[in-house]
Design an enzyme around this catalytic site. Structure first.
Site, PDB file in Angstrom:
ATOM      1  CG  HIS A 135      -2.111  -0.878   1.101  1.00 38.26           C
ATOM      2  ND1 HIS A 135      -2.050  -2.227   1.361  1.00 38.26           N
ATOM      3  CD2 HIS A 135      -3.391  -0.621   0.726  1.00 38.26           C
ATOM      4  CE1 HIS A 135      -3.240  -2.759   1.152  1.00 38.26           C
ATOM      5  NE2 HIS A 135      -4.075  -1.812   0.759  1.00 38.26           N
ATOM      6  CE  LYS A 139      -4.051  -0.421   4.780  1.00 35.61           C
ATOM      7  NZ  LYS A 139      -5.365   0.141   5.138  1.00 35.61           N
TER       8      LYS A 139
HETATM    9  N1  LIG Z   1     -12.865  -0.619   2.103  1.00 33.26           N
HETATM   10  C1  LIG Z   1     -12.120  -0.138   1.114  1.00 33.26           C
HETATM   11  O1  LIG Z   1     -12.248  -0.527  -0.056  1.00 33.26           O
HETATM   12  C2  LIG Z   1     -11.106   0.921   1.428  1.00 33.26           C
HETATM   13  C3  LIG Z   1     -10.342   1.496   0.409  1.00 33.26           C
HETATM   14  C4  LIG Z   1      -9.421   2.478   0.741  1.00 33.26           C
HETATM   15  C5  LIG Z   1      -9.296   2.857   2.057  1.00 33.26           C
HETATM   16  N2  LIG Z   1     -10.040   2.245   3.024  1.00 33.26           N
HETATM   17  C6  LIG Z   1      -9.974   2.634   4.422  1.00 33.26           C
HETATM   18  O2  LIG Z   1     -10.709   3.834   4.565  1.00 33.26           O
HETATM   19  C7  LIG Z   1     -10.146   4.612   5.627  1.00 33.26           C
HETATM   20  C8  LIG Z   1      -9.802   5.991   5.085  1.00 33.26           C
HETATM   21  O3  LIG Z   1      -8.771   5.882   4.126  1.00 33.26           O
HETATM   22  P1  LIG Z   1      -8.198   7.156   3.365  1.00 33.26           P
HETATM   23  O4  LIG Z   1      -7.054   6.693   2.579  1.00 33.26           O
HETATM   24  O5  LIG Z   1      -9.328   7.860   2.699  1.00 33.26           O
HETATM   25  O6  LIG Z   1      -7.699   8.023   4.620  1.00 33.26           O
HETATM   26  P2  LIG Z   1      -7.459   9.606   4.669  1.00 33.26           P
HETATM   27  O7  LIG Z   1      -6.560   9.837   5.834  1.00 33.26           O
HETATM   28  O8  LIG Z   1      -7.068  10.130   3.336  1.00 33.26           O
HETATM   29  O9  LIG Z   1      -8.917  10.195   4.989  1.00 33.26           O
HETATM   30  C9  LIG Z   1      -9.573  10.057   6.201  1.00 33.26           C
HETATM   31  C10 LIG Z   1     -10.353  11.340   6.430  1.00 33.26           C
HETATM   32  O10 LIG Z   1     -11.206  11.143   7.554  1.00 33.26           O
HETATM   33  C11 LIG Z   1     -11.160  12.319   8.342  1.00 33.26           C
HETATM   34  N3  LIG Z   1     -11.617  11.968   9.684  1.00 33.26           N
HETATM   35  C12 LIG Z   1     -10.938  11.364  10.682  1.00 33.26           C
HETATM   36  N4  LIG Z   1     -11.733  11.230  11.752  1.00 33.26           N
HETATM   37  C13 LIG Z   1     -12.930  11.767  11.413  1.00 33.26           C
HETATM   38  C14 LIG Z   1     -14.158  11.945  12.087  1.00 33.26           C
HETATM   39  N5  LIG Z   1     -14.308  11.553  13.358  1.00 33.26           N
HETATM   40  N6  LIG Z   1     -15.198  12.514  11.429  1.00 33.26           N
HETATM   41  C15 LIG Z   1     -15.066  12.930  10.151  1.00 33.26           C
HETATM   42  N7  LIG Z   1     -13.915  12.811   9.464  1.00 33.26           N
HETATM   43  C16 LIG Z   1     -12.871  12.239  10.097  1.00 33.26           C
HETATM   44  C17 LIG Z   1      -9.715  12.790   8.255  1.00 33.26           C
HETATM   45  O11 LIG Z   1      -9.604  14.142   8.635  1.00 33.26           O
HETATM   46  C18 LIG Z   1      -9.445  12.547   6.767  1.00 33.26           C
HETATM   47  O12 LIG Z   1      -9.846  13.643   5.984  1.00 33.26           O
HETATM   48  C19 LIG Z   1      -8.942   3.814   6.135  1.00 33.26           C
HETATM   49  O13 LIG Z   1      -9.331   3.016   7.232  1.00 33.26           O
HETATM   50  C20 LIG Z   1      -8.598   2.937   4.958  1.00 33.26           C
HETATM   51  O14 LIG Z   1      -7.935   1.753   5.324  1.00 33.26           O
HETATM   52  C21 LIG Z   1     -10.930   1.302   2.722  1.00 33.26           C
HETATM   53  O1  LIG Z   2      -5.680   2.595   1.208  1.00 37.35           O
HETATM   54  C1  LIG Z   2      -6.132   1.953   2.172  1.00 37.35           C
HETATM   55  O2  LIG Z   2      -5.958   2.316   3.357  1.00 37.35           O
HETATM   56  C2  LIG Z   2      -6.894   0.719   1.920  1.00 37.35           C
HETATM   57  N1  LIG Z   2      -7.469   0.155   2.928  1.00 37.35           N
HETATM   58  C3  LIG Z   2      -8.271  -1.021   2.881  1.00 37.35           C
HETATM   59  C4  LIG Z   2      -7.628  -2.137   3.659  1.00 37.35           C
HETATM   60  O3  LIG Z   2      -6.974  -1.866   4.686  1.00 37.35           O
HETATM   61  O4  LIG Z   2      -7.792  -3.290   3.282  1.00 37.35           O
HETATM   62  C5  LIG Z   2      -8.618  -1.446   1.475  1.00 37.35           C
HETATM   63  C6  LIG Z   2      -7.538  -1.212   0.502  1.00 37.35           C
HETATM   64  C7  LIG Z   2      -7.051   0.224   0.546  1.00 37.35           C
END
Ligand SMILES: NC(=O)c1ccc[n+]([C@@H]2O[C@H](COP(=O)([O-])OP(=O)(O)OC[C@H]3O[C@@H](n4cnc5c(N)ncnc54)[C@H](O)[C@@H]3O)[C@@H](O)[C@H]2O)c1
Ligand SMILES: O=C(O)C1=N[C@H](C(=O)O)CCC1
Length: 251
Positions: A135, A139
């Site tokens: 990643h 992250k």
């Molecule tokens: N399920 C999936 O397919 C998938 C894909 C990518 C990322 N993710 C997950 O999604 C989450 C976010 O990833 P990202 O890369 O967008 O992170 P990021 O750090 O770019 O964004 C997170 C945002 O949430 C905000 N935030 C934090 N606490 C908050 C709150 N209490 N209320 C409102 N906003 C709040 C932060 O200020 C930030 O802007 C991570 O846990 C990541 O692992 C999941």
């Molecule tokens: O970018 C991230 O953070 C991602 N989080 C998810 C995970 O932890 O599996 C999904 C993939 C991207």
């Protein structure tokens, strides 16, 4: 037909900003709120959100989803950090509000979900299995939620098939060299500038290796899964873990 009223929590993050664009572009959805870290959650109820997409941080997600559930707002959750303990507490909260649905999706990428599906199918045929996730360096959590879930799925399939522990003659190692142990399946995490979200599942046996690899090249790759989750969660009360439940994979 009236549009489904959708909010995004974490709207200024990498995933949240992409989700805002995807909801705005969908003809059957209306974006009613885009919340950042300092915005009050009450905005969800004030704006009449029916579904909240939660994309924040493992430290914030439990409180945000709890607020949604208590207020009858369905939630589609991509944020990682869901331990068995957290899931159990959420199930209890949901039991008090029948009709409300929460989808927790470790990965919204269709290819990533298929990777887990195929890994479950392959696991019983191989003596050894390891997961490597790769990643971007921004992250927060390691290993990824997807890799943890993939390893759990493999471990479940190995147990069901009565496979013994994997062979590993290591008696001396630097800490971390063999990765994290997820139910007996080693998981290795790489953080590298230039990457988005990638995973390899390696299966090995005498004379053959099977590698299943998935690459998310950009965050747009997650959006069809986010939108599918939003449309389906409103008709799926209770807790659903994994987008595969909305994909009819055995059909
Ligand atoms: N399920 C999936 O397919 C998938 C894909 C990518 C990322 N993710 C997950 O999604 C989450 C976010 O990833 P990202 O890369 O967008 O992170 P990021 O750090 O770019 O964004 C997170 C945002 O949430 C905000 N935030 C934090 N606490 C908050 C709150 N209490 N209320 C409102 N906003 C709040 C932060 O200020 C930030 O802007 C991570 O846990 C990541 O692992 C999941
Ligand atoms: O970018 C991230 O953070 C991602 N989080 C998810 C995970 O932890 O599996 C999904 C993939 C991207």
């Amino acid at each position: 037909m009236s549009k489904l009223r959708v909010a995004v929590i974490g709207a200024r993050g990498r995933m949240g900003s992409e989700a805002v664009r995807a909801v705005e572009a969908a003809e059957d959805l209306e974006l009613v709120a885009a919340l950042g870290r300092d915005d009050p959650l009450e905005t969800l109820t004030e704006r009449g959100a029916q579904v909240a997409v939660e994309l924040t941080h493992p430290d914030s997600v439990v409180a945000n989803v709890g607020f949604c559930v208590r207020n009858g707002v369905h939630a589609v959750v991509g944020t990682t950090g869901w331990t068995e303990e957290r899931l159990g507490a959420l199930r209890e909260e949901l039991a008090a509000v029948p009709g409300t649905g929460v989808l927790i999706a470790p990965n919204f990428g269709i290819g990533a979900v298929l990777t887990m599906h195929f890994a479950r199918q392959a696991a019983r045929f191989f003596e050894s299995a390891e997961v490597v996730e790769l990643h971007h360096p921004g992250k927060a959590d390691a290993p990824s939620g997807t890799a943890t879930r993939t390893a759990q799925v493999i471990a479940e399939a190995r147990r069901a098939a009565g496979l013994p522990p994997q062979p590993d003659a290591t008696t001396s190692a630097l800490e971390g060299a063999r990765g994290a142990d997820v139910e007996g399946v080693p998981v290795h995490a790489v953080r590298l500038r230039g990457l988005v979200a990638h995973q390899e599942v390696l299966f090995g046996d005498e004379g053959e290796i099977l590698t299943i690899r998935h690459d998310s090249m950009n965050r747009g790759s997650f959006m069809p899964g986010v939108l599918l989750g939003v449309r389906r969660v409103v008709g799926t009360p209770g807790l659903t873990v994994g987008l595969e439940h909305f994909l009819d994979l055995d059909g």
